[in-house]
Design a protein around this motif. Structure first.
Motif, mmCIF file in Angstrom:
data_model
loop_
_atom_site.group_PDB
_atom_site.id
_atom_site.type_symbol
_atom_site.label_atom_id
_atom_site.label_comp_id
_atom_site.label_asym_id
_atom_site.label_seq_id
_atom_site.Cartn_x
_atom_site.Cartn_y
_atom_site.Cartn_z
ATOM 1 N N ARG A 108 14.811 13.876 38.338
ATOM 2 C CA ARG A 108 15.606 13.748 36.989
ATOM 3 C C ARG A 108 16.555 12.545 37.166
ATOM 4 O O ARG A 108 17.335 12.611 38.357
ATOM 5 C CB ARG A 108 16.253 14.979 36.857
ATOM 6 C CG ARG A 108 15.388 16.089 36.184
ATOM 7 C CD ARG A 108 14.752 15.708 34.855
ATOM 8 N NE ARG A 108 15.983 15.504 33.689
ATOM 9 C CZ ARG A 108 16.501 16.280 33.261
ATOM 10 N NH1 ARG A 108 16.509 17.725 33.358
ATOM 11 N NH2 ARG A 108 17.199 16.189 32.229
ATOM 12 N N ASP A 109 16.904 11.759 36.361
ATOM 13 C CA ASP A 109 18.218 10.794 36.148
ATOM 14 C C ASP A 109 19.364 11.922 36.376
ATOM 15 O O ASP A 109 19.393 12.915 35.452
ATOM 16 C CB ASP A 109 17.984 9.802 34.980
ATOM 17 C CG ASP A 109 17.106 8.918 35.113
ATOM 18 O OD1 ASP A 109 16.783 8.585 36.112
ATOM 19 O OD2 ASP A 109 16.908 8.404 33.760
ATOM 20 N N ALA A 281 22.086 12.544 32.381
ATOM 21 C CA ALA A 281 20.959 13.514 32.119
ATOM 22 C C ALA A 281 20.797 14.064 30.761
ATOM 23 O O ALA A 281 19.864 14.211 30.151
ATOM 24 C CB ALA A 281 20.922 14.368 33.023
ATOM 25 N N VAL A 282 21.697 14.217 30.017
ATOM 26 C CA VAL A 282 21.965 14.748 28.631
ATOM 27 C C VAL A 282 22.055 13.352 27.559
ATOM 28 O O VAL A 282 23.189 12.880 27.725
ATOM 29 C CB VAL A 282 23.336 15.772 28.516
ATOM 30 C CG1 VAL A 282 23.079 16.130 27.091
ATOM 31 C CG2 VAL A 282 22.992 16.823 29.349
ATOM 32 N N ALA A 283 21.180 13.431 26.730
ATOM 33 C CA ALA A 283 21.339 12.436 25.838
ATOM 34 C C ALA A 283 20.149 12.585 24.702
ATOM 35 O O ALA A 283 19.430 13.506 24.681
ATOM 36 C CB ALA A 283 20.364 11.034 26.250
ATOM 37 N N GLU A 284 21.020 12.007 23.659
ATOM 38 C CA GLU A 284 19.978 12.268 22.200
ATOM 39 C C GLU A 284 18.724 11.946 22.163
ATOM 40 O O GLU A 284 17.727 12.482 21.490
ATOM 41 C CB GLU A 284 21.030 11.703 21.096
ATOM 42 C CG GLU A 284 22.204 12.440 20.863
ATOM 43 C CD GLU A 284 23.057 11.934 19.575
ATOM 44 O OE1 GLU A 284 22.283 10.935 18.939
ATOM 45 O OE2 GLU A 284 24.010 12.172 19.154
ATOM 46 N N GLU A 285 18.449 10.746 22.780
ATOM 47 C CA GLU A 285 17.191 10.222 23.195
ATOM 48 C C GLU A 285 16.720 10.158 24.748
ATOM 49 O O GLU A 285 16.906 9.137 25.306
ATOM 50 C CB GLU A 285 17.280 8.784 22.427
ATOM 51 C CG GLU A 285 17.285 9.034 20.848
ATOM 52 C CD GLU A 285 17.159 7.620 20.246
ATOM 53 O OE1 GLU A 285 16.925 6.703 20.989
ATOM 54 O OE2 GLU A 285 17.529 7.394 19.193
ATOM 55 N N PRO A 286 16.244 11.229 25.230
ATOM 56 C CA PRO A 286 15.797 11.073 26.792
ATOM 57 C C PRO A 286 14.887 10.120 27.159
ATOM 58 O O PRO A 286 14.195 9.796 26.280
ATOM 59 C CB PRO A 286 15.236 12.623 26.786
ATOM 60 C CG PRO A 286 15.875 13.486 25.514
ATOM 61 C CD PRO A 286 15.830 12.397 24.537
ATOM 62 N N PHE A 288 12.123 9.031 29.202
ATOM 63 C CA PHE A 288 10.826 9.383 29.986
ATOM 64 C C PHE A 288 10.687 8.963 31.497
ATOM 65 O O PHE A 288 10.065 9.314 32.319
ATOM 66 C CB PHE A 288 9.683 9.158 29.086
ATOM 67 C CG PHE A 288 8.774 8.202 29.355
ATOM 68 C CD1 PHE A 288 7.808 8.145 30.219
ATOM 69 C CD2 PHE A 288 9.255 6.925 28.539
ATOM 70 C CE1 PHE A 288 7.352 6.672 30.371
ATOM 71 C CE2 PHE A 288 8.718 5.832 28.585
ATOM 72 C CZ PHE A 288 7.598 5.612 29.429
ATOM 73 N N GLN A 289 11.364 7.691 31.461
ATOM 74 C CA GLN A 289 11.119 7.029 32.778
ATOM 75 C C GLN A 289 11.977 7.965 33.900
ATOM 76 O O GLN A 289 11.676 7.617 35.016
ATOM 77 C CB GLN A 289 11.688 5.459 32.611
ATOM 78 C CG GLN A 289 11.094 4.545 31.715
ATOM 79 C CD GLN A 289 9.853 3.963 32.599
ATOM 80 O OE1 GLN A 289 9.362 4.460 33.682
ATOM 81 N NE2 GLN A 289 9.077 3.234 31.739
ATOM 82 N N TRP A 296 6.533 2.487 35.141
ATOM 83 C CA TRP A 296 5.389 2.981 34.867
ATOM 84 C C TRP A 296 5.092 2.923 33.111
ATOM 85 O O TRP A 296 6.012 3.187 32.533
ATOM 86 C CB TRP A 296 4.872 4.425 35.070
ATOM 87 C CG TRP A 296 3.895 4.806 34.653
ATOM 88 C CD1 TRP A 296 2.631 4.816 35.400
ATOM 89 C CD2 TRP A 296 3.490 5.682 33.582
ATOM 90 N NE1 TRP A 296 1.526 5.736 34.664
ATOM 91 C CE2 TRP A 296 2.133 6.396 33.606
ATOM 92 C CE3 TRP A 296 4.254 6.079 32.584
ATOM 93 C CZ2 TRP A 296 1.614 7.083 32.587
ATOM 94 C CZ3 TRP A 296 3.808 7.028 31.457
ATOM 95 C CH2 TRP A 296 2.537 7.447 31.412
ATOM 96 N N GLN A 297 3.954 2.346 32.666
ATOM 97 C CA GLN A 297 3.717 2.570 31.218
ATOM 98 C C GLN A 297 2.467 3.244 31.121
ATOM 99 O O GLN A 297 1.556 3.247 31.838
ATOM 100 C CB GLN A 297 3.552 1.157 30.492
ATOM 101 C CG GLN A 297 5.107 0.345 30.543
ATOM 102 C CD GLN A 297 6.093 1.090 29.631
ATOM 103 O OE1 GLN A 297 5.662 1.747 28.807
ATOM 104 N NE2 GLN A 297 7.379 0.985 30.092
#
Length: 301
Positions: A108-109, A281-286, A288-289, A296-297
């Motif tokens: 996790r970030d 780690a806490v964000a309204e728009e997490p 996924f990276q 990675w895509q």
């Protein structure tokens, strides 16, 4: 990565710590009285942040944390041996390799700060007016100005080597010293020489009052180049490979650090009135990276 962007995005973070659980609540967790082994970087230890988050976690769950403060490379090596339950480090390429080799899961970030180039107040290489850190490193090499390197395969050392490569400069000669030690030792050696060094902002701020070194090239928190960004991640050691690790406790620790409560501990930790680390780690728009290897895509069908 700018401070103003973080403050705007983090305004909704919980700033009040959750009260400690009652003993009966702790018993229900199933991990009370156990010990977590954490391998982490010297920067989290030297700044005092680790004490703040560890005490909050221990109080929350009624457990204890055994800390191994090492450079990122050594911390990941400890994880590869199964001698730690969780690692907290700051070198994404090395983290991805650790996970790809099967030793880590559930990355996790966690937080970020940045790197800065510090040096003597009289700035013998004349790099203070340079906004490009690669130009600053090239100038240090060209002028053979004293430079102290971590030289320890840490996250800071990995970043330094990447900058030398980008600058197309060869860090070799009497002017270049590899300390093979943590950030605090490197700053003290640079202060005594005097010399330049690449430092994480947090450790520099924590020791600034004892140093006659100033920031010569800023990182992105203060408008400097993104090349000096310094993100941290936290990774559980894989119990499928290392069956002796305490995976449940590792995941409780990751969950705490990345919760609003844990992120508030990070956000509110200061030295001399300055915030050293910025939670992410806490964000309204997490993003996924944080869960997959850098760059990675998904495959297009």
């Amino acid at each position: 990565m700018q401070r103003r962007e973080f403050l705007a995005g983090g305004a909704g973070l919980t700033t009040a710590f959750t009260a400690g659980c009652a003993d009966s609540d702790r018993a229900n967790v199933g991990i009370a009285d156990e010990t977590l082994t954490l391998a982490t970087t010297t920067s989290t230890y030297d700044t005092g942040l680790l004490d703040a988050v560890t005490l909050a976690f221990e109080d929350r769950y009624g457990v204890s944390v055994r800390t191994l403060d090492q450079g990122t490379g050594e911390a990941l090596a400890t994880g590869r041996r199964g001698d730690a339950d969780v690692v907290m480090v700051h070198a994404r390429s090395l983290e991805d390799e650790f996970i790809a080799d099967g030793h880590g899961i559930n990355r996790r970030d966690l937080m970020f700060n940045d790197f800065v180039v510090v040096g003597p107040d009289d700035d013998p290489a004349g790099i203070a007016d340079l906004e490009d850190v690669t130009a600053a490193f090239a100038t240090i090499a060209e002028t053979a100005s004293a430079f102290v390197s971590r030289g320890d395969n840490s996250g800071t050392h990995a970043k330094e080597l990447a900058i030398w490569e980008a600058a197309e400069a060869d860090p070799a000669g009497e002017w270049y010293r590899e300390a093979g030690a943590g950030m605090g030792v490197v700053l003290n050696q640079a202060n005594q020489t005097p010399a330049y060094a690449l430092a994480d902002r947090g450790t520099y701020i924590a020791q600034r009052s004892q140093l006659e070194l100033s920031i010569q090239v800023e990182g992105p928190i203060e408008g400097g180049p993104e090349l000096l960004a310094n993100p941290y991640g936290v990774i559980a050691v894989n119990p499928a490979v290392h069956d002796a690790v305490n995976y449940d406790l590792a995941m409780a620790y990751i969950g705490f650090l990345t919760s609003p409560e844990g992120q508030a501990v990070i956000e509110e930790y200061t030295v001399a009135g300055e915030q050293l680390f910025f939670p992410r780690a806490v964000a309204e728009e997490p993003n996924f990276q944080q869960y997959v290897p850098e760059g990675w895509q998904p495959t297009e069908e």
